[in-house]
Design a protein around this motif. Structure first.
Motif, PDB file in Angstrom:
ATOM      1  N   ALA A 180       0.753  -1.096   0.096  1.00  0.00           N
ATOM      2  CA  ALA A 180      -0.131   0.028   0.125  1.00  0.00           C
ATOM      3  C   ALA A 180       0.906   1.215  -0.014  1.00  0.00           C
ATOM      4  O   ALA A 180       0.481   2.269  -0.894  1.00  0.00           O
ATOM      5  CB  ALA A 180      -1.009  -0.158   1.253  1.00  0.00           C
ATOM      6  N   ALA A 181       1.845   1.343   0.695  1.00  0.00           N
ATOM      7  CA  ALA A 181       2.853   2.426   0.724  1.00  0.00           C
ATOM      8  C   ALA A 181       3.657   2.608  -0.448  1.00  0.00           C
ATOM      9  O   ALA A 181       3.715   3.801  -0.983  1.00  0.00           O
ATOM     10  CB  ALA A 181       3.931   2.411   2.086  1.00  0.00           C
ATOM     11  N   ILE A 182       3.960   1.738  -1.104  1.00  0.00           N
ATOM     12  CA  ILE A 182       4.693   1.497  -2.335  1.00  0.00           C
ATOM     13  C   ILE A 182       3.719   2.257  -3.576  1.00  0.00           C
ATOM     14  O   ILE A 182       3.851   3.015  -4.253  1.00  0.00           O
ATOM     15  CB  ILE A 182       5.171   0.509  -2.706  1.00  0.00           C
ATOM     16  CG1 ILE A 182       6.507  -0.276  -1.641  1.00  0.00           C
ATOM     17  CG2 ILE A 182       5.553   0.231  -4.296  1.00  0.00           C
ATOM     18  CD1 ILE A 182       6.734  -1.504  -2.075  1.00  0.00           C
ATOM     19  N   GLU A 183       2.390   1.771  -3.527  1.00  0.00           N
ATOM     20  CA  GLU A 183       1.406   2.459  -4.315  1.00  0.00           C
ATOM     21  C   GLU A 183       1.283   3.562  -4.149  1.00  0.00           C
ATOM     22  O   GLU A 183       1.295   4.573  -5.123  1.00  0.00           O
ATOM     23  CB  GLU A 183       0.096   1.358  -4.385  1.00  0.00           C
ATOM     24  CG  GLU A 183      -0.560   1.717  -5.381  1.00  0.00           C
ATOM     25  CD  GLU A 183      -2.188   0.986  -5.431  1.00  0.00           C
ATOM     26  OE1 GLU A 183      -3.168   1.541  -5.565  1.00  0.00           O
ATOM     27  OE2 GLU A 183      -1.938  -0.196  -5.064  1.00  0.00           O
ATOM     28  N   GLU A 184       1.168   4.384  -3.009  1.00  0.00           N
ATOM     29  CA  GLU A 184       0.910   5.666  -2.485  1.00  0.00           C
ATOM     30  C   GLU A 184       2.144   6.330  -3.093  1.00  0.00           C
ATOM     31  O   GLU A 184       1.897   7.213  -3.657  1.00  0.00           O
ATOM     32  CB  GLU A 184       0.742   5.558  -0.977  1.00  0.00           C
ATOM     33  CG  GLU A 184       0.378   7.012  -0.637  1.00  0.00           C
ATOM     34  CD  GLU A 184       0.112   6.954   0.842  1.00  0.00           C
ATOM     35  OE1 GLU A 184       0.604   7.932   1.712  1.00  0.00           O
ATOM     36  OE2 GLU A 184      -0.693   6.068   1.487  1.00  0.00           O
ATOM     37  N   ALA A 185       3.324   5.848  -2.917  1.00  0.00           N
ATOM     38  CA  ALA A 185       4.565   6.611  -3.045  1.00  0.00           C
ATOM     39  C   ALA A 185       4.402   6.711  -4.694  1.00  0.00           C
ATOM     40  O   ALA A 185       4.807   8.016  -5.154  1.00  0.00           O
ATOM     41  CB  ALA A 185       5.713   5.952  -2.786  1.00  0.00           C
ATOM     42  N   GLN A 186       4.203   5.722  -5.678  1.00  0.00           N
ATOM     43  CA  GLN A 186       4.106   5.761  -6.759  1.00  0.00           C
ATOM     44  C   GLN A 186       3.147   6.710  -7.351  1.00  0.00           C
ATOM     45  O   GLN A 186       3.477   7.543  -8.341  1.00  0.00           O
ATOM     46  CB  GLN A 186       3.857   4.295  -7.289  1.00  0.00           C
ATOM     47  CG  GLN A 186       5.150   3.294  -7.205  1.00  0.00           C
ATOM     48  CD  GLN A 186       4.836   2.032  -7.659  1.00  0.00           C
ATOM     49  OE1 GLN A 186       3.665   1.500  -7.768  1.00  0.00           O
ATOM     50  NE2 GLN A 186       5.831   1.124  -7.793  1.00  0.00           N
ATOM     51  N   ARG A 187       1.862   6.632  -6.812  1.00  0.00           N
ATOM     52  CA  ARG A 187       0.821   7.603  -7.173  1.00  0.00           C
ATOM     53  C   ARG A 187       1.326   9.030  -7.105  1.00  0.00           C
ATOM     54  O   ARG A 187       0.942   9.713  -7.819  1.00  0.00           O
ATOM     55  CB  ARG A 187      -0.340   7.075  -6.483  1.00  0.00           C
ATOM     56  CG  ARG A 187      -1.722   7.755  -7.082  1.00  0.00           C
ATOM     57  CD  ARG A 187      -2.697   7.226  -6.167  1.00  0.00           C
ATOM     58  NE  ARG A 187      -3.149   5.763  -6.327  1.00  0.00           N
ATOM     59  CZ  ARG A 187      -3.815   5.290  -7.553  1.00  0.00           C
ATOM     60  NH1 ARG A 187      -4.130   6.136  -8.338  1.00  0.00           N
ATOM     61  NH2 ARG A 187      -3.857   4.018  -7.910  1.00  0.00           N
ATOM     62  N   ALA A 188       1.988   9.214  -6.000  1.00  0.00           N
ATOM     63  CA  ALA A 188       2.403  10.858  -5.693  1.00  0.00           C
ATOM     64  C   ALA A 188       3.395  11.229  -6.601  1.00  0.00           C
ATOM     65  O   ALA A 188       3.282  12.237  -6.985  1.00  0.00           O
ATOM     66  CB  ALA A 188       2.824  10.832  -4.169  1.00  0.00           C
ATOM     67  N   MET A 189       4.187  10.282  -6.964  1.00  0.00           N
ATOM     68  CA  MET A 189       5.369  10.641  -7.964  1.00  0.00           C
ATOM     69  C   MET A 189       4.723  10.783  -9.181  1.00  0.00           C
ATOM     70  O   MET A 189       5.118  11.901  -9.926  1.00  0.00           O
ATOM     71  CB  MET A 189       6.491   9.506  -7.987  1.00  0.00           C
ATOM     72  CG  MET A 189       7.442   9.862  -8.917  1.00  0.00           C
ATOM     73  SD  MET A 189       8.630   8.362  -9.152  1.00  0.00           S
ATOM     74  CE  MET A 189       7.862   7.390  -9.781  1.00  0.00           C
ATOM     75  N   MET A 190       3.941   9.889  -9.612  1.00  0.00           N
ATOM     76  CA  MET A 190       3.219  10.088 -10.964  1.00  0.00           C
ATOM     77  C   MET A 190       2.384  11.367 -11.251  1.00  0.00           C
ATOM     78  O   MET A 190       2.202  12.239 -12.256  1.00  0.00           O
ATOM     79  CB  MET A 190       2.390   8.936 -11.358  1.00  0.00           C
ATOM     80  CG  MET A 190       3.500   7.607 -11.564  1.00  0.00           C
ATOM     81  SD  MET A 190       2.283   6.322 -12.270  1.00  0.00           S
ATOM     82  CE  MET A 190       3.228   5.018 -11.396  1.00  0.00           C
ATOM     83  N   GLU A 191       1.654  11.824  -9.941  1.00  0.00           N
ATOM     84  CA  GLU A 191       1.007  12.974 -10.021  1.00  0.00           C
ATOM     85  C   GLU A 191       1.673  14.184 -10.040  1.00  0.00           C
ATOM     86  O   GLU A 191       1.667  15.257 -10.740  1.00  0.00           O
ATOM     87  CB  GLU A 191      -0.022  13.001  -8.549  1.00  0.00           C
ATOM     88  CG  GLU A 191      -1.020  11.997  -8.713  1.00  0.00           C
ATOM     89  CD  GLU A 191      -1.693  12.246  -7.263  1.00  0.00           C
ATOM     90  OE1 GLU A 191      -1.419  12.702  -6.301  1.00  0.00           O
ATOM     91  OE2 GLU A 191      -3.001  11.272  -7.371  1.00  0.00           O
ATOM     92  N   LYS A 192       3.024  14.158  -9.252  1.00  0.00           N
ATOM     93  CA  LYS A 192       4.112  15.411  -9.655  1.00  0.00           C
ATOM     94  C   LYS A 192       4.444  15.614 -11.054  1.00  0.00           C
ATOM     95  O   LYS A 192       4.766  16.658 -11.437  1.00  0.00           O
ATOM     96  CB  LYS A 192       5.280  14.993  -8.607  1.00  0.00           C
ATOM     97  CG  LYS A 192       4.935  15.425  -7.108  1.00  0.00           C
ATOM     98  CD  LYS A 192       6.241  14.995  -6.705  1.00  0.00           C
ATOM     99  CE  LYS A 192       6.045  15.202  -5.040  1.00  0.00           C
ATOM    100  NZ  LYS A 192       7.317  14.863  -4.506  1.00  0.00           N
ATOM    101  N   PHE A 193       4.528  14.353 -11.824  1.00  0.00           N
ATOM    102  CA  PHE A 193       4.707  14.549 -13.116  1.00  0.00           C
ATOM    103  C   PHE A 193       3.612  15.185 -14.235  1.00  0.00           C
ATOM    104  O   PHE A 193       3.774  14.903 -15.349  1.00  0.00           O
ATOM    105  CB  PHE A 193       5.432  13.257 -13.484  1.00  0.00           C
ATOM    106  CG  PHE A 193       6.930  12.908 -13.194  1.00  0.00           C
ATOM    107  CD1 PHE A 193       7.885  13.792 -13.402  1.00  0.00           C
ATOM    108  CD2 PHE A 193       7.151  11.695 -12.532  1.00  0.00           C
ATOM    109  CE1 PHE A 193       9.138  13.514 -12.934  1.00  0.00           C
ATOM    110  CE2 PHE A 193       8.363  11.383 -12.049  1.00  0.00           C
ATOM    111  CZ  PHE A 193       9.166  12.615 -12.357  1.00  0.00           C
ATOM    112  N   GLY A 194       2.306  15.220 -13.498  1.00  0.00           N
ATOM    113  CA  GLY A 194       1.328  15.526 -14.353  1.00  0.00           C
ATOM    114  C   GLY A 194       0.682  14.507 -14.978  1.00  0.00           C
ATOM    115  O   GLY A 194      -0.193  14.980 -15.907  1.00  0.00           O
ATOM    116  N   MET A 195       0.511  13.288 -14.425  1.00  0.00           N
ATOM    117  CA  MET A 195      -0.182  12.223 -15.208  1.00  0.00           C
ATOM    118  C   MET A 195      -1.568  12.226 -14.805  1.00  0.00           C
ATOM    119  O   MET A 195      -1.773  12.566 -13.714  1.00  0.00           O
ATOM    120  CB  MET A 195       0.351  10.793 -14.839  1.00  0.00           C
ATOM    121  CG  MET A 195       1.815  10.598 -15.320  1.00  0.00           C
ATOM    122  SD  MET A 195       2.680   9.077 -15.106  1.00  0.00           S
ATOM    123  CE  MET A 195       1.487   7.796 -16.049  1.00  0.00           C
ATOM    124  N   ALA A 196      -2.428  11.920 -15.760  1.00  0.00           N
ATOM    125  CA  ALA A 196      -3.972  11.574 -15.347  1.00  0.00           C
ATOM    126  C   ALA A 196      -4.179  10.560 -14.529  1.00  0.00           C
ATOM    127  O   ALA A 196      -3.538   9.471 -14.555  1.00  0.00           O
ATOM    128  CB  ALA A 196      -4.763  11.501 -16.732  1.00  0.00           C
TER     129      ALA A 196
END
Length: 189
Positions: free
Chosen positions: A111-127
């Motif tokens: 869950a923590a890995i998925e959350e970290a990946q999601r936050a990183m991708m959001e920083k890059f502006g992914m939908a």
């Protein structure tokens, strides 16, 4: 004791010492934040650099204890023994950690890995749709972290391969030939 046996003995001693250091660091980090090692790239790099430094120090100490000189093969033998001890210890430690000490760790770490990946991708502006698709492509992280036979075997193999490459590099760097002296030439007549 011959040089080869002394190298083996020192490698085993130092391998066990490094394994103990590894377990202490892992347990300390686990008690600070159980998912830190899975989500913090800086922590992972810090541990990697620390272990390279420790492996160099151990190599230099073994070389000093056997007389100050060793060939690439002798250095590689020492590092291979140390690598085997570290890989075995890390694998056993991880199984004990996940099976007995913290059985919920794979679920929380996933869950923590998925959350970290999601936050990183959001920083890059992914939908959101792109993020969901990318995470889905990564597969079930919890399954990858569970201590199954396949995962344990894979973890051990990857650890041994990484330590093996590191052993080759450190052996090449730390080998030291004994200088040729005039005493080593046969005397004429």
């Amino acid at each position: 004791m011959d040089k080869s046996a002394l190298i083996s003995k020192l490698a085993i001693k130092n391998g066990l010492m490094l394994a103990a250091v590894s377990i202490i660091i892992s347990l300390t980090l686990h008690f600070i934040d159980p998912v830190l090692i899975y989500t913090s790239f800086a922590t992972q790099i810090g541990i990697f650099v620390l272990f390279i430094v420790l492996l160099v120090v151990v190599g230099i100490n073994i070389r000093k204890e056997i007389g100050g000189f060793w060939t690439f093969g002798e250095a590689f033998k020492a590092y291979l023994i140390i690598s085997l001890i570290l890989a075995l210890t890390a694998t056993l430690y991880n199984v004990i950690l996940v099976k007995f000490i913290d059985p919920d760790l794979p679920q929380r770490a996933a869950a923590a890995i998925e959350e970290a990946q999601r936050a990183m991708m959001e920083k890059f502006g992914m939908a959101s749709e792109q993020i969901d698709e990318a995470i889905a492509k990564g597969g079930n992280m919890q399954e990858k972290l569970e201590p199954t036979f396949k995962n344990i075997f894979t973890s051990f193999g990857v650890s041994l391969a990484l330590y093996g490459v590191l052993s080759l590099i450190l052996s090449a760097i730390l080998k030291k030939k004994q200088p040729v002296t005039f005493d080593s030439f046969p005397k004429e007549g």
